[in-house]
Design an enzyme around this catalytic site. Structure first.
Site, PDB file in Angstrom:
ATOM      1  CG  ASP A 110      -2.027   0.936   1.272  1.00 28.62           C
ATOM      2  OD1 ASP A 110      -2.492   1.355   0.193  1.00 28.62           O
ATOM      3  OD2 ASP A 110      -2.440   1.328   2.373  1.00 28.62           O
ATOM      4  CG  PHE A 159      -9.694  -0.880   3.398  1.00 25.85           C
ATOM      5  CD1 PHE A 159      -8.414  -0.649   3.880  1.00 25.85           C
ATOM      6  CD2 PHE A 159     -10.469  -1.854   4.004  1.00 25.85           C
ATOM      7  CE1 PHE A 159      -7.912  -1.376   4.952  1.00 25.85           C
ATOM      8  CE2 PHE A 159      -9.978  -2.585   5.081  1.00 25.85           C
ATOM      9  CZ  PHE A 159      -8.697  -2.341   5.555  1.00 25.85           C
ATOM     10  CG  ASP A 166      -7.505  -7.328   9.168  1.00 19.72           C
ATOM     11  OD1 ASP A 166      -6.494  -7.039   8.499  1.00 19.72           O
ATOM     12  OD2 ASP A 166      -7.776  -6.800  10.261  1.00 19.72           O
TER      13      ASP A 166
HETATM   14  P1  IMP Z   1       1.585  -0.082   4.084  1.00 24.46           P
HETATM   15  O1  IMP Z   1       2.612   0.026   5.145  1.00 24.46           O
HETATM   16  O2  IMP Z   1       0.750   1.165   3.960  1.00 24.46           O
HETATM   17  O3  IMP Z   1       2.122  -0.512   2.741  1.00 24.46           O
HETATM   18  O4  IMP Z   1       0.525  -1.128   4.593  1.00 24.46           O
HETATM   19  C1  IMP Z   1       0.717  -2.458   4.476  1.00 24.46           C
HETATM   20  C2  IMP Z   1      -0.209  -3.217   5.391  1.00 24.46           C
HETATM   21  O5  IMP Z   1      -1.430  -2.506   5.620  1.00 24.46           O
HETATM   22  C3  IMP Z   1      -0.614  -4.528   4.748  1.00 24.46           C
HETATM   23  O6  IMP Z   1       0.265  -5.538   5.118  1.00 24.46           O
HETATM   24  C4  IMP Z   1      -2.007  -4.731   5.281  1.00 24.46           C
HETATM   25  O7  IMP Z   1      -1.945  -5.401   6.510  1.00 24.46           O
HETATM   26  C5  IMP Z   1      -2.549  -3.352   5.511  1.00 24.46           C
HETATM   27  N1  IMP Z   1      -3.382  -2.893   4.372  1.00 24.46           N
HETATM   28  C6  IMP Z   1      -3.054  -1.989   3.424  1.00 24.46           C
HETATM   29  N2  IMP Z   1      -4.047  -1.829   2.543  1.00 24.46           N
HETATM   30  C7  IMP Z   1      -5.040  -2.655   2.941  1.00 24.46           C
HETATM   31  C8  IMP Z   1      -6.348  -2.959   2.413  1.00 24.46           C
HETATM   32  O8  IMP Z   1      -6.824  -2.450   1.386  1.00 24.46           O
HETATM   33  N3  IMP Z   1      -7.064  -3.868   3.116  1.00 24.46           N
HETATM   34  C9  IMP Z   1      -6.605  -4.477   4.254  1.00 24.46           C
HETATM   35  N4  IMP Z   1      -5.386  -4.230   4.760  1.00 24.46           N
HETATM   36  C10 IMP Z   1      -4.621  -3.330   4.115  1.00 24.46           C
END
Ligand code: IMP
Ligand code: MG
Length: 189
Positions: A110, A159, A166
């Site tokens: 993300d 999302f 989850d």
């Molecule tokens: P980042 O650090 O923003 O890249 O977030 C990564 C983590 O956020 C992932 O491993 C997920 O656990 C959670 N995450 C990010 N986007 C989503 C989504 O659309 N649905 C559910 N969990 C998400």
């Protein structure tokens, strides 16, 4: 007396983004590529709990070469749908990865904050190589640039839940990746 029908997680889904059979075909394809690339290497799949579990379980069975598994757990969003940007290691890997070939397996990329932190943390332990495999990529949200070596699907800035992902610890058991109905968020807040 009428029996109550238990509520099913799928009832809260507005739209399916990636169907189960499409995920299965992609995971097989990734496994075949990984097996070819890591033939003869000392491969360790390092996965991040808990979201990557279904992906890891399917991917390792599609990767028919010798390999080992290890796990990390990092702090998550809680019930929020936005990352705080603060990453904390709750559980570290169990065995040294020095001089081994590490493939990080994660459900979704993300903002990139979680994975950049995790990859730096693992790199400090001097593996022979370190690469990244993610099922889902949300490039619109990236804050930290990260190179993806094996990518399942690029998805829009929504999302998503299911296949391990989850919302407030629920919906991980859906066999597909989908978007929740807006009333689900209204219900919780
Ligand atoms: P980042 O650090 O923003 O890249 O977030 C990564 C983590 O956020 C992932 O491993 C997920 O656990 C959670 N995450 C990010 N986007 C989503 C989504 O659309 N649905 C559910 N969990 C998400
Ligand atoms: Mg995760």
């Amino acid at each position: 007396m009428a029996l109550m029908t238990p509520a099913r997680p799928a009832d809260d889904i507005a739209e399916i983004l990636v169907k189960a059979d499409v995920i299965a075909a992609k995971v097989k394809e990734l496994g075949v590529r990984i097996a070819a690339d890591y033939q003869g290497k000392d491969l360790v799949l390092v996965s991040i709990l808990k979201g990557a579990l279904p992906f890891l379980a399917d991917l390792m069975r599609a990767t028919q070469i010798p390999l080992a598994l290890d796990f990390l757990e990092v702090s998550s969003y809680g019930a929020e749908t936005e990352s705080t940007g603060v990453v904390r290691i709750l559980k570290d890997i169990a065995k040294p990865i020095e001089a081994r070939d590490v493939l990080v397996v994660e459900d979704i990329l993300d903002t990139g904050q979680t994975l950049s932190y995790v990859i730096e943390h693992l790199r400090a332990q001097r593996p022979a190589s370190i690469r990244l495999c993610v099922l889902l990529d949300k490039p619109a949200r990236r804050v930290v640039p990260i190179e993806i070596d094996y990518r399942g699907f690029e998805i829009p800035d929504k999302f998503v839940v299911g296949y391990g992902l989850d919302y407030a610890e629920r919906y991980r058991n859906l066999p597909f990746v989908g978007v929740l109905k807006p009333e689900v968020y209204a219900r919780e807040s």
